[in-house]
Design a protein around this motif. Structure first.
Motif, PDB file in Angstrom:
ATOM      1  N   MET A  83       0.838  -1.177   0.000  1.00  0.00           N
ATOM      2  CA  MET A  83       0.000   0.000   0.000  1.00  0.00           C
ATOM      3  C   MET A  83       0.886   1.245   0.000  1.00  0.00           C
ATOM      4  SD  MET A  83      -3.130   0.502  -0.163  1.00  0.00           S
ATOM      5  CE  MET A  83      -4.608   1.185   0.411  1.00  0.00           C
ATOM      6  N   LEU A  84       0.548   2.203  -0.844  1.00  0.00           N
ATOM      7  CA  LEU A  84       1.315   3.444  -0.931  1.00  0.00           C
ATOM      8  C   LEU A  84       0.678   4.521  -0.070  1.00  0.00           C
ATOM      9  CD1 LEU A  84       1.907   3.629  -4.775  1.00  0.00           C
ATOM     10  CD2 LEU A  84       3.474   2.792  -3.026  1.00  0.00           C
ATOM     11  N   ASP A  85       1.509   5.209   0.703  1.00  0.00           N
ATOM     12  CA  ASP A  85       0.987   6.331   1.479  1.00  0.00           C
ATOM     13  C   ASP A  85       1.338   7.643   0.783  1.00  0.00           C
ATOM     14  OD1 ASP A  85       3.654   6.883   2.075  1.00  0.00           O
ATOM     15  OD2 ASP A  85       3.518   6.242   4.162  1.00  0.00           O
ATOM     16  N   LYS A  86       1.013   8.739   1.418  1.00  0.00           N
ATOM     17  CA  LYS A  86       1.216  10.067   0.843  1.00  0.00           C
ATOM     18  C   LYS A  86       2.690  10.333   0.526  1.00  0.00           C
ATOM     19  CE  LYS A  86       0.298  14.895   2.064  1.00  0.00           C
ATOM     20  NZ  LYS A  86      -0.254  15.778   3.082  1.00  0.00           N
ATOM     21  N   ILE A  87       3.558   9.918   1.417  1.00  0.00           N
ATOM     22  CA  ILE A  87       4.998  10.134   1.204  1.00  0.00           C
ATOM     23  C   ILE A  87       5.499   9.311   0.023  1.00  0.00           C
ATOM     24  CG2 ILE A  87       7.299   9.807   2.209  1.00  0.00           C
ATOM     25  CD1 ILE A  87       6.050  10.545   4.931  1.00  0.00           C
ATOM     26  N   ASP A  88       5.093   8.051  -0.057  1.00  0.00           N
ATOM     27  CA  ASP A  88       5.486   7.205  -1.188  1.00  0.00           C
ATOM     28  C   ASP A  88       5.048   7.847  -2.502  1.00  0.00           C
ATOM     29  OD1 ASP A  88       6.501   5.223   0.505  1.00  0.00           O
ATOM     30  OD2 ASP A  88       4.623   4.097   0.499  1.00  0.00           O
ATOM     31  N   ARG A  89       3.820   8.313  -2.552  1.00  0.00           N
ATOM     32  CA  ARG A  89       3.291   8.915  -3.777  1.00  0.00           C
ATOM     33  C   ARG A  89       4.046  10.197  -4.146  1.00  0.00           C
ATOM     34  NH1 ARG A  89      -1.074   6.281  -5.529  1.00  0.00           N
ATOM     35  NH2 ARG A  89      -2.194   4.985  -4.040  1.00  0.00           N
ATOM     36  N   LYS A  90       4.421  10.969  -3.140  1.00  0.00           N
ATOM     37  CA  LYS A  90       5.176  12.192  -3.414  1.00  0.00           C
ATOM     38  C   LYS A  90       6.568  11.844  -3.941  1.00  0.00           C
ATOM     39  CE  LYS A  90       6.238  16.750  -1.790  1.00  0.00           C
ATOM     40  NZ  LYS A  90       5.977  17.785  -0.814  1.00  0.00           N
ATOM     41  N   LEU A  91       7.215  10.852  -3.346  1.00  0.00           N
ATOM     42  CA  LEU A  91       8.527  10.420  -3.834  1.00  0.00           C
ATOM     43  C   LEU A  91       8.438   9.947  -5.283  1.00  0.00           C
ATOM     44  CD1 LEU A  91       9.862   8.463  -0.726  1.00  0.00           C
ATOM     45  CD2 LEU A  91      10.827  10.578  -1.680  1.00  0.00           C
ATOM     46  N   LEU A  92       7.430   9.157  -5.589  1.00  0.00           N
ATOM     47  CA  LEU A  92       7.257   8.664  -6.956  1.00  0.00           C
ATOM     48  C   LEU A  92       7.014   9.813  -7.932  1.00  0.00           C
ATOM     49  CD1 LEU A  92       5.110   5.485  -6.275  1.00  0.00           C
ATOM     50  CD2 LEU A  92       7.517   5.567  -6.966  1.00  0.00           C
ATOM     51  N   ALA A  93       6.218  10.782  -7.539  1.00  0.00           N
ATOM     52  CA  ALA A  93       5.949  11.930  -8.407  1.00  0.00           C
ATOM     53  C   ALA A  93       7.219  12.737  -8.657  1.00  0.00           C
ATOM     54  CB  ALA A  93       4.866  12.812  -7.790  1.00  0.00           C
ATOM     55  N   ASN A 105      10.193  15.607   4.151  1.00  0.00           N
ATOM     56  CA  ASN A 105      10.439  15.769   5.597  1.00  0.00           C
ATOM     57  C   ASN A 105      10.889  14.485   6.284  1.00  0.00           C
ATOM     58  OD1 ASN A 105       9.746  18.573   5.673  1.00  0.00           O
ATOM     59  ND2 ASN A 105       7.611  17.951   5.487  1.00  0.00           N
ATOM     60  N   LEU A 106      11.821  13.791   5.652  1.00  0.00           N
ATOM     61  CA  LEU A 106      12.441  12.608   6.252  1.00  0.00           C
ATOM     62  C   LEU A 106      13.949  12.821   6.287  1.00  0.00           C
ATOM     63  CD1 LEU A 106      10.662   9.678   4.359  1.00  0.00           C
ATOM     64  CD2 LEU A 106      10.268  10.381   6.715  1.00  0.00           C
ATOM     65  N   THR A 107      14.620  12.027   7.117  1.00  0.00           N
ATOM     66  CA  THR A 107      16.078  11.990   7.019  1.00  0.00           C
ATOM     67  C   THR A 107      16.428  11.021   5.895  1.00  0.00           C
ATOM     68  OG1 THR A 107      16.223  10.251   8.684  1.00  0.00           O
ATOM     69  CG2 THR A 107      16.416  12.543   9.465  1.00  0.00           C
ATOM     70  N   SER A 108      17.684  11.000   5.506  1.00  0.00           N
ATOM     71  CA  SER A 108      18.059  10.219   4.329  1.00  0.00           C
ATOM     72  C   SER A 108      17.871   8.707   4.512  1.00  0.00           C
ATOM     73  CB  SER A 108      19.481  10.540   3.886  1.00  0.00           C
ATOM     74  OG  SER A 108      20.388  10.409   4.928  1.00  0.00           O
ATOM     75  N   THR A 109      18.112   8.157   5.687  1.00  0.00           N
ATOM     76  CA  THR A 109      17.987   6.709   5.856  1.00  0.00           C
ATOM     77  C   THR A 109      16.552   6.207   5.672  1.00  0.00           C
ATOM     78  OG1 THR A 109      19.951   6.601   7.253  1.00  0.00           O
ATOM     79  CG2 THR A 109      18.414   4.752   7.400  1.00  0.00           C
ATOM     80  N   PRO A 110      15.559   6.790   6.338  1.00  0.00           N
ATOM     81  CA  PRO A 110      14.190   6.322   6.094  1.00  0.00           C
ATOM     82  C   PRO A 110      13.738   6.568   4.648  1.00  0.00           C
ATOM     83  CG  PRO A 110      14.224   7.767   8.008  1.00  0.00           C
ATOM     84  CD  PRO A 110      15.602   7.752   7.434  1.00  0.00           C
ATOM     85  N   CYS A 111      14.214   7.649   4.039  1.00  0.00           N
ATOM     86  CA  CYS A 111      13.867   7.919   2.651  1.00  0.00           C
ATOM     87  C   CYS A 111      14.466   6.838   1.757  1.00  0.00           C
ATOM     88  CB  CYS A 111      14.370   9.308   2.259  1.00  0.00           C
ATOM     89  SG  CYS A 111      13.869   9.803   0.609  1.00  0.00           S
ATOM     90  N   TRP A 112      15.721   6.500   1.980  1.00  0.00           N
ATOM     91  CA  TRP A 112      16.378   5.460   1.196  1.00  0.00           C
ATOM     92  C   TRP A 112      15.640   4.127   1.349  1.00  0.00           C
ATOM     93  CZ3 TRP A 112      18.531   0.790   2.438  1.00  0.00           C
ATOM     94  CH2 TRP A 112      19.203   0.146   1.399  1.00  0.00           C
ATOM     95  N   LEU A 162      10.125   0.577  -2.657  1.00  0.00           N
ATOM     96  CA  LEU A 162       9.391   0.868  -3.883  1.00  0.00           C
ATOM     97  C   LEU A 162      10.031   0.167  -5.081  1.00  0.00           C
ATOM     98  CD1 LEU A 162       8.632   4.639  -3.232  1.00  0.00           C
ATOM     99  CD2 LEU A 162       6.956   2.776  -3.309  1.00  0.00           C
ATOM    100  N   GLU A 163      11.351   0.092  -5.096  1.00  0.00           N
ATOM    101  CA  GLU A 163      12.043  -0.648  -6.151  1.00  0.00           C
ATOM    102  C   GLU A 163      11.809  -2.151  -6.006  1.00  0.00           C
ATOM    103  OE1 GLU A 163      16.080   0.690  -5.746  1.00  0.00           O
ATOM    104  OE2 GLU A 163      15.752   2.393  -7.073  1.00  0.00           O
ATOM    105  N   ASP A 164      11.992  -2.666  -4.803  1.00  0.00           N
ATOM    106  CA  ASP A 164      11.832  -4.106  -4.556  1.00  0.00           C
ATOM    107  C   ASP A 164      10.417  -4.591  -4.880  1.00  0.00           C
ATOM    108  OD1 ASP A 164      14.462  -4.193  -3.726  1.00  0.00           O
ATOM    109  OD2 ASP A 164      13.983  -4.303  -1.584  1.00  0.00           O
ATOM    110  N   GLU A 165       9.428  -3.742  -4.619  1.00  0.00           N
ATOM    111  CA  GLU A 165       8.031  -4.114  -4.861  1.00  0.00           C
ATOM    112  C   GLU A 165       7.585  -3.813  -6.292  1.00  0.00           C
ATOM    113  OE1 GLU A 165       5.629  -2.388  -1.754  1.00  0.00           O
ATOM    114  OE2 GLU A 165       6.641  -3.540  -0.194  1.00  0.00           O
ATOM    115  N   GLY A 166       8.487  -3.292  -7.108  1.00  0.00           N
ATOM    116  CA  GLY A 166       8.197  -3.089  -8.521  1.00  0.00           C
ATOM    117  C   GLY A 166       7.502  -1.791  -8.884  1.00  0.00           C
TER     118      GLY A 166
END
Length: 63
Positions: free
Chosen positions: A1-11, A29-36, A42-46
């Motif tokens: 399931m994608l949340d708001k942050i996932d969708r923003k990263l993808l956009a 509004n994340l630090t680099s580790t949680p963002c990575w 997102l890559e692993d799940e295709g």
């Protein structure tokens, strides 16, 4: 399931896949580790299949 942050990263990546991890993290509004970790998931799940550069056919003399 994608949340708001996932969708923003993808956009953001859809617009410019050359953005640095830090630039992406700052924008959502994340630090680099949680963002990575999110990007990796997102890559692993295709959701992200490839990161590519779009070339200008005219400049390359192909158009």
């Amino acid at each position: 399931m994608l949340d708001k942050i996932d969708r923003k990263l993808l956009a953001m990546l859809q617009k410019d896949c050359t953005l640095s991890l830090q630039a992406l993290a700052d924008e959502v509004n994340l630090t680099s580790t949680p963002c990575w970790k999110r990007l990796k998931r997102l890559e692993d799940e295709g959701f992200i299949r490839h990161r590519v550069a779009l070339l200008d056919a005219e400049k390359l003399g192909l158009a």
